[in-house]
Design an enzyme around this catalytic site. Structure first.
Site, PDB file in Angstrom:
ATOM      1  N   ASP A   7       9.867   4.427   6.360  1.00 46.58           N
ATOM      2  CA  ASP A   7       9.544   2.965   5.825  1.00 46.58           C
ATOM      3  C   ASP A   7       9.338   3.040   4.317  1.00 46.58           C
ATOM      4  OD1 ASP A   7       7.383   1.365   4.900  1.00 46.58           O
ATOM      5  OD2 ASP A   7       6.639   1.193   7.075  1.00 46.58           O
TER       6      ASP A   7
ATOM      7  N   ASP B  31      11.548  -3.306   6.703  1.00 49.55           N
ATOM      8  CA  ASP B  31      11.142  -2.228   5.726  1.00 49.55           C
ATOM      9  C   ASP B  31      11.595  -0.968   6.123  1.00 49.55           C
ATOM     10  OD1 ASP B  31       9.056  -2.047   7.338  1.00 49.55           O
ATOM     11  OD2 ASP B  31       7.661  -1.975   5.816  1.00 49.55           O
TER      12      ASP B  31
ATOM     13  N   LYS C 285      -2.496   2.926  13.717  1.00 51.58           N
ATOM     14  CA  LYS C 285      -3.034   3.594  12.516  1.00 51.58           C
ATOM     15  C   LYS C 285      -4.629   4.415  12.868  1.00 51.58           C
ATOM     16  CE  LYS C 285      -0.557   0.846   9.639  1.00 51.58           C
ATOM     17  NZ  LYS C 285      -0.280  -0.533   9.334  1.00 51.58           N
TER      18      LYS C 285
HETATM   19  N1  GDD Z   1       6.986 -12.974   9.731  1.00 53.92           N
HETATM   20  C1  GDD Z   1       6.105 -11.993   9.437  1.00 53.92           C
HETATM   21  N2  GDD Z   1       4.809 -12.469   9.530  1.00 53.92           N
HETATM   22  N3  GDD Z   1       6.358 -10.772   9.192  1.00 53.92           N
HETATM   23  C2  GDD Z   1       5.278 -10.082   8.965  1.00 53.92           C
HETATM   24  C3  GDD Z   1       4.031 -10.468   9.012  1.00 53.92           C
HETATM   25  C4  GDD Z   1       3.741 -11.904   9.159  1.00 53.92           C
HETATM   26  O1  GDD Z   1       2.449 -12.214   9.361  1.00 53.92           O
HETATM   27  N4  GDD Z   1       3.325  -9.285   8.729  1.00 53.92           N
HETATM   28  C5  GDD Z   1       4.003  -8.164   8.462  1.00 53.92           C
HETATM   29  N5  GDD Z   1       5.191  -8.556   8.488  1.00 53.92           N
HETATM   30  C6  GDD Z   1       6.523  -7.986   8.369  1.00 53.92           C
HETATM   31  C7  GDD Z   1       6.535  -6.975   6.961  1.00 53.92           C
HETATM   32  O2  GDD Z   1       7.349  -7.520   6.296  1.00 53.92           O
HETATM   33  C8  GDD Z   1       7.233  -5.737   7.403  1.00 53.92           C
HETATM   34  O3  GDD Z   1       8.740  -6.053   7.552  1.00 53.92           O
HETATM   35  C9  GDD Z   1       7.019  -5.638   9.093  1.00 53.92           C
HETATM   36  O4  GDD Z   1       6.612  -6.756   9.544  1.00 53.92           O
HETATM   37  C10 GDD Z   1       5.762  -4.466   9.240  1.00 53.92           C
HETATM   38  O5  GDD Z   1       4.542  -4.761   8.361  1.00 53.92           O
HETATM   39  P1  GDD Z   1       4.249  -3.619   7.375  1.00 53.92           P
HETATM   40  O6  GDD Z   1       3.114  -4.247   6.488  1.00 53.92           O
HETATM   41  O7  GDD Z   1       5.147  -2.980   6.752  1.00 53.92           O
HETATM   42  O8  GDD Z   1       3.565  -2.722   8.352  1.00 53.92           O
HETATM   43  P2  GDD Z   1       3.310  -1.112   8.433  1.00 53.92           P
HETATM   44  O9  GDD Z   1       4.402  -0.406   7.822  1.00 53.92           O
HETATM   45  O10 GDD Z   1       1.660  -1.085   7.888  1.00 53.92           O
HETATM   46  O11 GDD Z   1       3.348  -0.706   9.900  1.00 53.92           O
HETATM   47  C11 GDD Z   1       4.267  -1.357  10.911  1.00 53.92           C
HETATM   48  O12 GDD Z   1       5.445  -0.477  10.847  1.00 53.92           O
HETATM   49  C12 GDD Z   1       5.396   0.933  11.135  1.00 53.92           C
HETATM   50  C13 GDD Z   1       6.595   1.699  10.747  1.00 53.92           C
HETATM   51  O13 GDD Z   1       7.076   1.451   9.544  1.00 53.92           O
HETATM   52  C14 GDD Z   1       3.710  -1.138  12.305  1.00 53.92           C
HETATM   53  O14 GDD Z   1       4.761  -1.719  13.013  1.00 53.92           O
HETATM   54  C15 GDD Z   1       3.562   0.560  12.933  1.00 53.92           C
HETATM   55  O15 GDD Z   1       3.110   0.460  14.069  1.00 53.92           O
HETATM   56  C16 GDD Z   1       4.704   1.141  12.529  1.00 53.92           C
HETATM   57  O16 GDD Z   1       4.433   2.515  12.698  1.00 53.92           O
HETATM   58 MG    MG Z   2       5.954  -1.143   6.470  1.00 57.39          MG
END
Ligand code: GDD
Ligand code: MG
Length: 335
Positions: free
Chosen positions: A217, A106, A157
């Site tokens: 993001d 994403d 976070k």
């Molecule tokens: N296969 C799989 N299985 N994918 C997953 C799972 C899971 O259980 N959980 C989340 N994802 C995928 C989501 O589809 C997304 O593409 C990615 O992992 C990150 O998940 P998000 O839910 O979007 O996390 P975030 O935005 O709160 O935080 C993450 O991204 C940030 C940057 O955008 C973390 O990696 C943070 O450390 C980072 O700063």
């Molecule tokens: Mg994200």
């Protein structure tokens, strides 16, 4: 080079859109987000991508039914229950015994992946994280580093008042296969909360590269809209969609669209294929999907109107993301 793309999340912050379309398949300026991401990987020499799926996997297998994206080979790996980010990578990367790229599914970016892999090599790291700078890091993984790039801490976070730096995990990694050996198989494991912090117990393993490349993001409605504005403003290259022509500065029109001569279009704007903009309509900072009908005298501001929506004559909408096939009657609508 091979890449693992994490696309298993439910996209809860983009509900209700993500009840019917998983987040990576939502369009950004009329191109599915994941297609934009795969095109970026392909430009940097990735020839095989494994999609780590969990939520609505059939939407992906249907969309990429020939298991290819251009010259890139695609593989689908489906988790039957969420394995988290590290568990998902471990499961998807089964059988990959070489260095790989990993990205969150994403993140819209034009990071120079080739330079990123070079940095990883120069550091001799086992894993390298790309970093972006943001104003409020508390919604991200926060990553302070030494001047040579070695990671000092990884704090997912943190509360706003405890943020050590504005550099955050941008969600793209280079991983050596040895990193996977440290992730237990078939368990829910978070790379941010478990794998990276644990790697710091021994120095010299985890590095991070700061970059000023475009980065966003797309996971909240505000950011989803912002991605449209940035793409239509040419921040990730021009034209924003292959085949679109520039009607006036920052106003893009895709083939087959018709626009009444007295309609007013205020950049950034993208009008999708076969869309119709009626007489006297006003469209400002908005994107129309394919086959959208905008009635005479209607007004749209700062909105994303997905495919086949019809907007009644005289209707007025502002700050909305409108789901595909919706019919908007007259009267004001605001998000
Ligand atoms: N296969 C799989 N299985 N994918 C997953 C799972 C899971 O259980 N959980 C989340 N994802 C995928 C989501 O589809 C997304 O593409 C990615 O992992 C990150 O998940 P998000 O839910 O979007 O996390 P975030 O935005 O709160 O935080 C993450 O991204 C940030 C940057 O955008 C973390 O990696 C943070 O450390 C980072 O700063
Ligand atoms: Mg994200």
């Amino acid at each position: 080079m091979k890449a693992v793309v994490l696309v298993g999340g439910e996209g809860t912050r983009l509900r209700p859109l993500t009840y019917t379309t998983p987040k990576p398949l939502l369009p950004i300026a009329n191109v599915e987000f994941l297609e934009r991401q795969l095109a970026w990987l392909a430009r940097h020499g990735v020839d095989e991508a494994v999609l780590s799926l969990g939520y609505m996997p059939e939407a992906f297998t249907r969309h990429f039914h020939d298991e290819r994206f251009g010259d890139m080979k695609l593989r689908f790996v489906v988790e039957h229950e969420p394995l988290g980010t590290a568990g998902g990578i471990r499961f998807a990367a089964e059988g990959i015994n070489e260095r790989m790229l990993v990205c969150n599914g994403d993140v819209l970016t034009d990071l120079d992946l080739s330079a990123f892999v070079r940095f990883h090599d120069e550091c001799g790291a086992e894993a390298t994280i790309s970093l972006a700078q943001v104003e409020d890091p508390s919604a991200f993984g926060v990553v302070p580093t030494r001047t040579d790039g070695e990671v000092i801490a990884f704090v997912e976070k943190p509360p706003r008042e405890q943020v050590p730096t504005n550099w955050i995990n941008a969600g793209t990694y280079v991983l050596e296969p040895s990193v996977l050996d440290g992730i237990p198989a078939r368990l829910n494991v978070s790379i941010e909360r478990e794998t990276f912090p644990r790697m710091l117990e021994r120095p010299g393993r985890l590095y991070a590269m700061q970059s000023d490349a475009y980065w966003l993001d797309i996971g909240t409605p505000q950011k989803y809209f912002e991605a449209h504005v940035d793409v239509c403003s040419g921040r990730l290259g021009r034209p924003p969609v292959a085949g679109a022509s520039e009607w006036s500065s920052g106003v893009w029109v895709q083939p087959g669209a018709t626009i009444a001569p007295d309609a007013e279009l205020v950049a950034p704007v993208l009008i999708g294929e076969r869309a119709n903009v009626g007489s006297g309509a006003r469209i400002e900072a908005s994107v129309l999907g394919a086959d959208v009908e905008v009635g005479a005298g209607a007004s749209l501001a700062r909105s994303v109107v997905l495919d086949a929506v019809s907007v009644a004559p005289g209707a007025s909408i502002a700050d909305l993301v409108v789901a595909p096939d919706a019919a908007l009657p007259c009267g004001p609508r605001e998000g």
